[in-house]
Design a protein around this motif. Sequence first.
Motif, PDB file in Angstrom:
ATOM      1  N   THR A  40     -48.504 -55.606   6.800  1.00 39.86           N
ATOM      2  CA  THR A  40     -47.655 -55.191   5.675  1.00 39.86           C
ATOM      3  C   THR A  40     -48.515 -54.901   4.450  1.00 39.86           C
ATOM      4  N   TRP A  41     -49.495 -55.765   4.202  1.00 39.01           N
ATOM      5  CA  TRP A  41     -50.385 -55.554   3.058  1.00 39.01           C
ATOM      6  C   TRP A  41     -51.169 -54.250   3.216  1.00 39.01           C
ATOM      7  N   LEU A  42     -51.680 -53.995   4.421  1.00 46.10           N
ATOM      8  CA  LEU A  42     -52.431 -52.761   4.657  1.00 46.10           C
ATOM      9  C   LEU A  42     -51.558 -51.536   4.426  1.00 46.10           C
ATOM     10  N   ARG A  43     -50.330 -51.578   4.913  1.00 50.32           N
ATOM     11  CA  ARG A  43     -49.423 -50.448   4.742  1.00 50.32           C
ATOM     12  C   ARG A  43     -49.100 -50.231   3.264  1.00 50.32           C
ATOM     13  N   CYS A  44     -48.849 -51.323   2.542  1.00 51.94           N
ATOM     14  CA  CYS A  44     -48.540 -51.213   1.112  1.00 51.94           C
ATOM     15  C   CYS A  44     -49.727 -50.693   0.316  1.00 51.94           C
ATOM     16  N   ARG A  45     -50.933 -51.146   0.657  1.00 49.08           N
ATOM     17  CA  ARG A  45     -52.133 -50.664  -0.040  1.00 49.08           C
ATOM     18  C   ARG A  45     -52.340 -49.172   0.206  1.00 49.08           C
ATOM     19  N   SER A  46     -52.098 -48.740   1.431  1.00 50.42           N
ATOM     20  CA  SER A  46     -52.237 -47.324   1.758  1.00 50.42           C
ATOM     21  C   SER A  46     -51.268 -46.483   0.924  1.00 50.42           C
ATOM     22  N   THR A  47     -50.049 -46.952   0.807  1.00 46.48           N
ATOM     23  CA  THR A  47     -49.049 -46.242   0.005  1.00 46.48           C
ATOM     24  C   THR A  47     -49.446 -46.239  -1.470  1.00 46.48           C
ATOM     25  N   ALA A  48     -49.915 -47.366  -1.969  1.00 46.43           N
ATOM     26  CA  ALA A  48     -50.332 -47.443  -3.372  1.00 46.43           C
ATOM     27  C   ALA A  48     -51.480 -46.481  -3.657  1.00 46.43           C
ATOM     28  N   GLU A  49     -52.432 -46.392  -2.738  1.00 51.40           N
ATOM     29  CA  GLU A  49     -53.563 -45.478  -2.929  1.00 51.40           C
ATOM     30  C   GLU A  49     -53.107 -44.026  -2.896  1.00 51.40           C
ATOM     31  N   ALA A  50     -52.177 -43.696  -2.012  1.00 46.80           N
ATOM     32  CA  ALA A  50     -51.645 -42.328  -1.954  1.00 46.80           C
ATOM     33  C   ALA A  50     -50.934 -41.974  -3.255  1.00 46.80           C
ATOM     34  N   LEU A  51     -50.195 -42.922  -3.821  1.00 51.57           N
ATOM     35  CA  LEU A  51     -49.525 -42.678  -5.095  1.00 51.57           C
ATOM     36  C   LEU A  51     -50.532 -42.528  -6.237  1.00 51.57           C
ATOM     37  N   LYS A  52     -51.627 -43.290  -6.191  1.00 50.15           N
ATOM     38  CA  LYS A  52     -52.683 -43.146  -7.207  1.00 50.15           C
ATOM     39  C   LYS A  52     -53.293 -41.749  -7.169  1.00 50.15           C
ATOM     40  N   VAL A  53     -53.536 -41.257  -5.952  1.00 52.42           N
ATOM     41  CA  VAL A  53     -54.103 -39.913  -5.800  1.00 52.42           C
ATOM     42  C   VAL A  53     -53.168 -38.878  -6.395  1.00 52.42           C
TER      43      VAL A  53
END
Length: 103
Positions: A40-53
């Motif tokens: 869950t943490w990995l998935r959330c971090r991936s989403t957060a990074e995509a939003l940062k981009v």
Amino acid sequence: MGAAVPVLAASGVIGWVTAAVAAVPVVAEGIQQLFQWHSTWLRCRSTAEALKVENFLYMTDAGHYADGGRSTLLAERIAAITGKETDDWAESSKSEVEKQKKS
């Protein structure tokens, strides 16, 4: 804790103490598998990074945002990213429930 079990067993500690120490990592791993915190943490971090981009590209008028309609495009891309996260979460939750029903 798991590495302490052979040491305790070899040193002659009472059996129930060794068993209790051995149970701790087993229970901890069971809880981890139940709640899936790591994935869950990995998935959330991936989403957060995509939003940062997306934010970076939007703020610098780069990539897809170099053309007109920036605000609309940003809203659409954020909706797509968060929608994918929601779909992935729902799918993983559904498959976890199905696994538990089979057990």
